[in-house]
Design an enzyme around this catalytic site. Structure first.
Site, PDB file in Angstrom:
ATOM      1  N   LYS A  32      -7.434  22.204  -1.204  1.00 46.50           N
ATOM      2  CA  LYS A  32      -8.380  21.297  -1.873  1.00 46.50           C
ATOM      3  C   LYS A  32      -8.202  19.849  -1.399  1.00 46.50           C
ATOM      4  O   LYS A  32      -9.180  19.170  -1.081  1.00 46.50           O
ATOM      5  CB  LYS A  32      -8.164  21.365  -3.383  1.00 46.50           C
ATOM      6  N   ASN A  33      -6.948  19.400  -1.348  1.00 45.84           N
ATOM      7  CA  ASN A  33      -6.733  17.984  -1.020  1.00 45.84           C
ATOM      8  C   ASN A  33      -6.951  17.678   0.457  1.00 45.84           C
ATOM      9  O   ASN A  33      -6.932  16.525   0.860  1.00 45.84           O
ATOM     10  CB  ASN A  33      -5.333  17.539  -1.475  1.00 45.84           C
ATOM     11  N   CYS A 126      -8.685   7.387 -15.105  1.00 49.77           N
ATOM     12  CA  CYS A 126      -8.896   8.814 -15.315  1.00 49.77           C
ATOM     13  C   CYS A 126      -7.766   9.340 -16.174  1.00 49.77           C
ATOM     14  O   CYS A 126      -6.945   8.580 -16.670  1.00 49.77           O
ATOM     15  CB  CYS A 126      -8.967   9.556 -13.988  1.00 49.77           C
TER      16      CYS A 126
HETATM   17  C1  UD1 Z   1      -2.324  11.327  -5.212  1.00 50.71           C
HETATM   18  C2  UD1 Z   1      -1.039  11.900  -4.661  1.00 50.71           C
HETATM   19  C3  UD1 Z   1      -1.418  13.103  -3.833  1.00 50.71           C
HETATM   20  C4  UD1 Z   1      -2.146  14.081  -4.752  1.00 50.71           C
HETATM   21  C5  UD1 Z   1      -3.356  13.432  -5.398  1.00 50.71           C
HETATM   22  C6  UD1 Z   1      -4.025  14.311  -6.433  1.00 50.71           C
HETATM   23  C7  UD1 Z   1       0.973  10.763  -3.952  1.00 50.71           C
HETATM   24  C8  UD1 Z   1       1.557   9.638  -3.199  1.00 50.71           C
HETATM   25  N1  UD1 Z   1      -0.352  10.885  -3.897  1.00 50.71           N
HETATM   26  O1  UD1 Z   1      -3.160  10.948  -4.132  1.00 50.71           O
HETATM   27  O2  UD1 Z   1      -0.264  13.712  -3.286  1.00 50.71           O
HETATM   28  O3  UD1 Z   1      -2.534  15.214  -4.048  1.00 50.71           O
HETATM   29  O4  UD1 Z   1      -2.959  12.255  -6.051  1.00 50.71           O
HETATM   30  O5  UD1 Z   1      -3.232  14.473  -7.550  1.00 50.71           O
HETATM   31  O6  UD1 Z   1       1.684  11.532  -4.560  1.00 50.71           O
HETATM   32  N2  UD1 Z   1      -2.531   3.150  -6.079  1.00 50.71           N
HETATM   33  C9  UD1 Z   1      -2.787   1.810  -6.295  1.00 50.71           C
HETATM   34  N3  UD1 Z   1      -3.793   1.230  -5.579  1.00 50.71           N
HETATM   35  C10 UD1 Z   1      -4.534   1.911  -4.658  1.00 50.71           C
HETATM   36  C11 UD1 Z   1      -4.257   3.286  -4.452  1.00 50.71           C
HETATM   37  C12 UD1 Z   1      -3.245   3.869  -5.167  1.00 50.71           C
HETATM   38  O7  UD1 Z   1      -2.143   1.165  -7.112  1.00 50.71           O
HETATM   39  O8  UD1 Z   1      -5.433   1.329  -4.030  1.00 50.71           O
HETATM   40  C13 UD1 Z   1      -1.470   3.816  -6.858  1.00 50.71           C
HETATM   41  C14 UD1 Z   1      -2.078   4.848  -7.808  1.00 50.71           C
HETATM   42  O9  UD1 Z   1      -2.501   4.273  -9.017  1.00 50.71           O
HETATM   43  C15 UD1 Z   1      -0.948   5.818  -7.984  1.00 50.71           C
HETATM   44  C16 UD1 Z   1      -0.269   5.806  -6.616  1.00 50.71           C
HETATM   45  O10 UD1 Z   1      -0.651   4.580  -6.008  1.00 50.71           O
HETATM   46  O11 UD1 Z   1      -0.037   5.320  -8.944  1.00 50.71           O
HETATM   47  C17 UD1 Z   1      -0.657   7.030  -5.772  1.00 50.71           C
HETATM   48  O12 UD1 Z   1      -1.867   6.827  -5.254  1.00 50.71           O
HETATM   49  P1  UD1 Z   1      -2.554   7.621  -4.043  1.00 50.71           P
HETATM   50  O13 UD1 Z   1      -1.572   8.302  -3.169  1.00 50.71           O
HETATM   51  O14 UD1 Z   1      -3.500   6.676  -3.445  1.00 50.71           O
HETATM   52  O15 UD1 Z   1      -3.353   8.670  -4.891  1.00 50.71           O
HETATM   53  P2  UD1 Z   1      -4.239   9.795  -4.360  1.00 50.71           P
HETATM   54  O16 UD1 Z   1      -4.815   9.507  -3.040  1.00 50.71           O
HETATM   55  O17 UD1 Z   1      -5.125  10.171  -5.499  1.00 50.71           O
END
Ligand code: UD1
Length: 429
Positions: A32-33, A126
């Site tokens: 999925k990811n 979310c």
């Molecule tokens: C994250 C997970 C990914 C997982 C997906 C779905 C990690 C590092 N990433 O990816 O493995 O498959 O969720 O559950 O484990 N953040 C910021 N600013 C930004 C982007 C992110 O502060 O612009 C913070 C988020 O709030 C969060 C963290 O960074 O606390 C992880 O973010 P990110 O890796 O970007 O999230 P996803 O891409 O959704």
């Protein structure tokens, strides 16, 4: 949304009668990811993308709705998704489509690359945390993108896009993918430092390079993108879903039994498998498959802390909490990625679990669980409640099971095929 059917059944609730051993073999779905950013990437080429091993998930259907709204053609036949993005005539993802799926933020980089401009709306926080996109937008600005962020809408123009170096303050998966999509065509060389190292980043690199892009370094902390003049048609097979594999592994460990999973890259979920082994499950790692054997008599993992890959995946945290809840002894989980991703602890407590939550830390005293009426808080917590229910005594009903449709293709059917007593229900009961 009953017409958006994942695995053939739209579920609003799941009923499980626990204590059946899980025995047999399951085929692991496409990731999925990976597939969601790959679908967004198909917009960049303006050509035809044939994507095999595409799981039938509600998030995939939401992505298809976005593609069609942008002017692309998209058809999912079995597990093959065919996209023709030549007709894309819009650079805007409409708010109602955006809000159906959080990860649609990935269309920002894809549309900027394809159209030179893009507008999306931010659906806000979310269920698992605020999920800002400041890291994405800061990186875009450094690469010459004009970012106009007002209230909940973000509009960007790439008319001054150039290559350059960006160092991410955190190895964000979404930001790394967005920068890869933004920079893969046009001019210049872009280097991402402190890039996310998740296997899904490598899958996206392989997809982009299959279209003629020149992206190097995925899987390491430094990714270099040499912009290509043009991208071409592609036929591609998505890698296996490591979190679905982790789900079956945790279910087998907790409920007991012997479950063989194929295809799997065991290394992709090493931290999860190491925890299960530490608890007493037997794990056999093959080159592209996995066997988990357990008598259901586990010892609690003393300490699990989530982190960016190759750390313990946040997506498997709730699953392992369920395993720890039915083990002997006590342990601690620390959720380092998302600030609000321990709420399933309260749902597990309805099943008799002894868990206390303090901020990002949960203390689990393992024991016996019993059936209860619980509710999924997000996709993975829905699956985690099912894992707990397989090991619990009696009947569990899990509401808001539509979350499970977002990430699992044929969840109930697959678990039934290995002996679980599980039934999906729709709104009619
Ligand atoms: C994250 C997970 C990914 C997982 C997906 C779905 C990690 C590092 N990433 O990816 O493995 O498959 O969720 O559950 O484990 N953040 C910021 N600013 C930004 C982007 C992110 O502060 O612009 C913070 C988020 O709030 C969060 C963290 O960074 O606390 C992880 O973010 P990110 O890796 O970007 O999230 P996803 O891409 O959704």
């Amino acid at each position: 949304m009953p017409d958006i059917v994942a695995g053939g059944i739209y579920m609003s609730a799941v009923k499980i009668i626990g204590k059946n051993k899980l025995d047999g073999s399951v085929r692991i779905q496409g990731c999925k990811n990976s597939v969601l950013p790959i679908i967004a990437a198909s917009v960049v080429s303006g050509g035809r993308s044939v994507i095999h091993n595409c799981p039938r998930l509600s998030d995939v259907f939401s992505s298809i709705a976005i593609l069609r709204d942008l002017g692309a053609k998209a058809d999912l036949c079995g597990n093959t998704l065919t996209i023709d993005s030549s007709g894309v005539n819009s650079d805007t993802v409409r708010p109602e489509l955006m809000s159906a799926m959080r990860s649609s933020v990935i269309f920002l980089g894809a549309l900027l690359s394809r159209c030179g401009a893009a507008c999306i709306s931010m659906p806000g926080g979310c269920d698992i945390g605020a999920r800002p996109i400041d890291i994405h937008l800061d990186a875009f600005s450094r690469l010459g993108v004009d970012v106009d962020s007002r209230g909940t809408s973000v509009c960007c123009s790439a008319s001054n896009l150039h290559g350059g170096s960006v160092a991410l303050p955190f190895p964000s998966v979404g930001a790394t993918e967005n920068i890869m999509l933004l920079s893969c065509v046009g001019r210049g060389v872009t280097t991402i430092y402190n890039a996310a190292k998740e296997p899904e980043i490598e899958d996206l690199q392989n997809f982009l390079n299959g279209m003629g892009a020149r992206v190097f370094g995925a899987g390491s902390g430094v990714i270099t993108i040499y912009a290509a003049k043009k991208l071409y048609d592609i036929e591609y097979t998505v890698m296996p879903d490591r979190i679905e594999a982790a789900t079956f592994a945790c279910a087998a460990a907790a409920a007991g039994g012997s479950v063989y999973m194929n295809p799997v890259v065991p290394e992709h979920i090493s931290p999860v498998l190491n925890v299960l082994e530490g608890c007493g499950a037997k794990v056999v790692r093959y080159a592209s498959s996995l066997l988990v054997v357990s008598d259901g008599m586990l010892n609690c993992a003393p300490f699990v802390a989530t982190g960016p890959y190759p750390g313990f995946p946040t997506d498997a945290q709730s699953l392992v909490m369920s395993v720890m809840s039915v083990s002997h002894g006590s342990g601690v989980i620390v959720e380092n990625i998302f600030e609000n991703r321990l709420r399933h602890a309260y749902e597990l407590c309805k099943m008799g679990a002894d868990i206390s939550v303090h901020g990002r830390r949960a203390v689990i005293n393992g024991g016996e669980l019993h059936g209860a009426h619980a509710s999924a808080c997000d996709l993975r917590s829905g699956a985690a409640l099912a894992v707990a229910a397989f090991a619990a005594d009696g009947e569990t009903r899990i509401d808001k099971a539509e979350y499970i449709n977002r990430g699992y293709d044929g969840f109930t059917e697959k678990f039934r095929s290995i002996g679980a007593n599980i039934e999906g229900m729709n709104d009619d009961g």
